[in-house]
Motif scaffolding. Structure first.
Motif, PDB file in Angstrom:
ATOM      1  N   HIS A 151      13.400  -4.928 -52.834  1.00  0.00           N
ATOM      2  CA  HIS A 151      13.554  -3.533 -52.408  1.00  0.00           C
ATOM      3  C   HIS A 151      13.267  -3.341 -50.914  1.00  0.00           C
ATOM      4  N   TYR A 152      13.527  -4.368 -50.112  1.00  0.00           N
ATOM      5  CA  TYR A 152      13.412  -4.237 -48.667  1.00  0.00           C
ATOM      6  C   TYR A 152      14.388  -3.148 -48.221  1.00  0.00           C
ATOM      7  N   PRO A 153      14.088  -2.280 -47.304  1.00  0.00           N
ATOM      8  CA  PRO A 153      12.931  -2.184 -46.419  1.00  0.00           C
ATOM      9  C   PRO A 153      11.798  -1.309 -46.958  1.00  0.00           C
ATOM     10  N   MET A 154      11.910  -0.843 -48.203  1.00  0.00           N
ATOM     11  CA  MET A 154      10.838  -0.022 -48.761  1.00  0.00           C
ATOM     12  C   MET A 154       9.593  -0.870 -49.048  1.00  0.00           C
ATOM     13  N   GLU A 155       9.777  -2.170 -49.233  1.00  0.00           N
ATOM     14  CA  GLU A 155       8.674  -3.119 -49.389  1.00  0.00           C
ATOM     15  C   GLU A 155       8.717  -4.072 -48.208  1.00  0.00           C
ATOM     16  N   ALA A 156       7.550  -4.405 -47.684  1.00  0.00           N
ATOM     17  CA  ALA A 156       7.471  -5.283 -46.516  1.00  0.00           C
ATOM     18  C   ALA A 156       7.740  -6.733 -46.898  1.00  0.00           C
ATOM     19  N   PRO A 157       8.343  -7.488 -45.979  1.00  0.00           N
ATOM     20  CA  PRO A 157       8.532  -8.922 -46.239  1.00  0.00           C
ATOM     21  C   PRO A 157       7.201  -9.654 -46.216  1.00  0.00           C
ATOM     22  N   GLN A 158       7.197 -10.868 -46.773  1.00  0.00           N
ATOM     23  CA  GLN A 158       6.007 -11.710 -46.774  1.00  0.00           C
ATOM     24  C   GLN A 158       6.178 -12.788 -45.721  1.00  0.00           C
ATOM     25  N   HIS A 159       5.114 -13.064 -44.909  1.00  0.00           N
ATOM     26  CA  HIS A 159       5.137 -14.079 -43.849  1.00  0.00           C
ATOM     27  C   HIS A 159       3.699 -14.459 -43.500  1.00  0.00           C
ATOM     28  N   SER A 160       3.497 -15.140 -42.430  1.00  0.00           N
ATOM     29  CA  SER A 160       2.195 -15.605 -41.999  1.00  0.00           C
ATOM     30  C   SER A 160       1.972 -15.343 -40.535  1.00  0.00           C
ATOM     31  N   SER A 161       0.743 -15.314 -40.132  1.00  0.00           N
ATOM     32  CA  SER A 161       0.300 -15.992 -38.969  1.00  0.00           C
ATOM     33  C   SER A 161      -0.427 -15.135 -37.950  1.00  0.00           C
ATOM     34  N   MET A 162      -1.478 -15.704 -37.482  1.00  0.00           N
ATOM     35  CA  MET A 162      -2.253 -15.139 -36.393  1.00  0.00           C
ATOM     36  C   MET A 162      -2.589 -16.272 -35.450  1.00  0.00           C
ATOM     37  N   LEU A 163      -1.588 -16.715 -34.736  1.00  0.00           N
ATOM     38  CA  LEU A 163      -1.794 -17.877 -33.876  1.00  0.00           C
ATOM     39  C   LEU A 163      -2.392 -17.525 -32.522  1.00  0.00           C
ATOM     40  N   SER A 164      -2.122 -16.344 -32.017  1.00  0.00           N
ATOM     41  CA  SER A 164      -2.452 -16.073 -30.620  1.00  0.00           C
ATOM     42  C   SER A 164      -3.934 -15.918 -30.326  1.00  0.00           C
ATOM     43  N   SER A 165      -4.764 -15.631 -31.330  1.00  0.00           N
ATOM     44  CA  SER A 165      -6.188 -15.456 -31.042  1.00  0.00           C
ATOM     45  C   SER A 165      -7.013 -16.718 -31.306  1.00  0.00           C
ATOM     46  N   ALA A 166      -6.376 -17.788 -31.744  1.00  0.00           N
ATOM     47  CA  ALA A 166      -7.117 -19.003 -32.072  1.00  0.00           C
ATOM     48  C   ALA A 166      -7.709 -19.644 -30.818  1.00  0.00           C
ATOM     49  N   THR A 167      -8.879 -20.204 -30.958  1.00  0.00           N
ATOM     50  CA  THR A 167      -9.530 -20.896 -29.838  1.00  0.00           C
ATOM     51  C   THR A 167      -9.481 -22.406 -30.006  1.00  0.00           C
ATOM     52  N   ALA A 168      -9.042 -22.884 -31.173  1.00  0.00           N
ATOM     53  CA  ALA A 168      -8.899 -24.321 -31.431  1.00  0.00           C
ATOM     54  C   ALA A 168      -7.723 -24.516 -32.371  1.00  0.00           C
ATOM     55  N   LYS A 169      -7.017 -25.633 -32.233  1.00  0.00           N
ATOM     56  CA  LYS A 169      -5.887 -25.924 -33.103  1.00  0.00           C
ATOM     57  C   LYS A 169      -6.398 -26.532 -34.400  1.00  0.00           C
ATOM     58  N   GLN A 170      -6.862 -25.677 -35.293  1.00  0.00           N
ATOM     59  CA  GLN A 170      -7.342 -26.123 -36.590  1.00  0.00           C
ATOM     60  C   GLN A 170      -7.210 -24.985 -37.582  1.00  0.00           C
ATOM     61  N   CYS A 171      -7.059 -25.349 -38.833  1.00  0.00           N
ATOM     62  CA  CYS A 171      -6.991 -24.344 -39.887  1.00  0.00           C
ATOM     63  C   CYS A 171      -8.377 -23.786 -40.138  1.00  0.00           C
ATOM     64  N   PRO A 172      -8.469 -22.514 -40.567  1.00  0.00           N
ATOM     65  CA  PRO A 172      -9.779 -21.977 -40.950  1.00  0.00           C
ATOM     66  C   PRO A 172     -10.350 -22.802 -42.098  1.00  0.00           C
ATOM     67  N   GLU A 173     -11.674 -22.800 -42.235  1.00  0.00           N
ATOM     68  CA  GLU A 173     -12.323 -23.638 -43.239  1.00  0.00           C
ATOM     69  C   GLU A 173     -11.899 -23.306 -44.660  1.00  0.00           C
ATOM     70  N   ASP A 174     -11.450 -22.071 -44.929  1.00  0.00           N
ATOM     71  CA  ASP A 174     -11.036 -21.693 -46.280  1.00  0.00           C
ATOM     72  C   ASP A 174      -9.515 -21.682 -46.451  1.00  0.00           C
ATOM     73  N   ASN A 175      -8.799 -22.331 -45.548  1.00  0.00           N
ATOM     74  CA  ASN A 175      -7.345 -22.341 -45.596  1.00  0.00           C
ATOM     75  C   ASN A 175      -6.793 -22.944 -46.889  1.00  0.00           C
ATOM     76  N   ASP A 176      -7.396 -24.035 -47.347  1.00  0.00           N
ATOM     77  CA  ASP A 176      -6.905 -24.690 -48.566  1.00  0.00           C
ATOM     78  C   ASP A 176      -6.955 -23.754 -49.767  1.00  0.00           C
ATOM     79  N   ARG A 177      -8.024 -22.980 -49.876  1.00  0.00           N
ATOM     80  CA  ARG A 177      -8.147 -22.026 -50.987  1.00  0.00           C
ATOM     81  C   ARG A 177      -7.051 -20.968 -50.904  1.00  0.00           C
ATOM     82  N   TYR A 178      -6.773 -20.476 -49.696  1.00  0.00           N
ATOM     83  CA  TYR A 178      -5.727 -19.472 -49.516  1.00  0.00           C
ATOM     84  C   TYR A 178      -4.355 -20.031 -49.895  1.00  0.00           C
ATOM     85  N   VAL A 179      -4.047 -21.225 -49.419  1.00  0.00           N
ATOM     86  CA  VAL A 179      -2.755 -21.852 -49.718  1.00  0.00           C
ATOM     87  C   VAL A 179      -2.600 -22.067 -51.218  1.00  0.00           C
ATOM     88  N   ARG A 180      -3.666 -22.516 -51.884  1.00  0.00           N
ATOM     89  CA  ARG A 180      -3.636 -22.713 -53.335  1.00  0.00           C
ATOM     90  C   ARG A 180      -3.331 -21.399 -54.058  1.00  0.00           C
TER      91      ARG A 180
END
Length: 122
Positions: free
Chosen positions: A73-102
């Motif tokens: 039902h787009y555009p009445m429902e928002a699409p699904q995507h990722s990402s907050m890359l611009s505020s990162a201070t190191a190139k690493q996944c957050p410590e709880d990333n695996d739980r989120y992906v699962r």
């Protein structure tokens, strides 16, 4: 989850959503946003976009792929995507990333996620 099984879990687009996405895709092709490139696929409901890392961040001069799944039902429902890359201070996944992906692989929508930010810049 493989691409084919993920595609089959998407509900078919409504006529309104299909028409809207076709129009937006044509607009994108005529006037693409700077730093973004749509990769051509045969699936109107799932866009794969190449994103250039923002200048002045850890990701500058790198290219990433962003997958955007549009709901029936787009555009009445928002699409699904990722990402907050611009505020990162190191190139690493957050410590709880695996739980989120699962959770996402088990069918949980990112819209149902209770977000926890690891910095105060967001």
């Amino acid at each position: 989850m493989s691409s084919s099984s993920a595609s089959s879990s998407l509900k078919a687009l409504s006529k309104i959503a299909s028409n809207r996405l076709q129009k937006e895709l044509v607009e994108w092709q005529v006037n693409p946003p700077s730093g973004f490139k749509h990769k051509v696929t045969d699936n109107l409901q799932r866009w794969v976009i190449e994103v250039n890392g923002a200048p002045g961040t850890l990701y500058a001069n790198e290219t990433y792929q962003l997958q955007v799944d549009f709901p029936e039902h787009y555009p009445m429902e928002a699409p699904q995507h990722s990402s907050m890359l611009s505020s990162a201070t190191a190139k690493q996944c957050p410590e709880d990333n695996d739980r989120y992906v699962r959770n996402c692989r088990n069918g949980r929508s990112p819209k149902q996620t209770r977000w926890w930010f690891h910095d105060d810049k967001v």
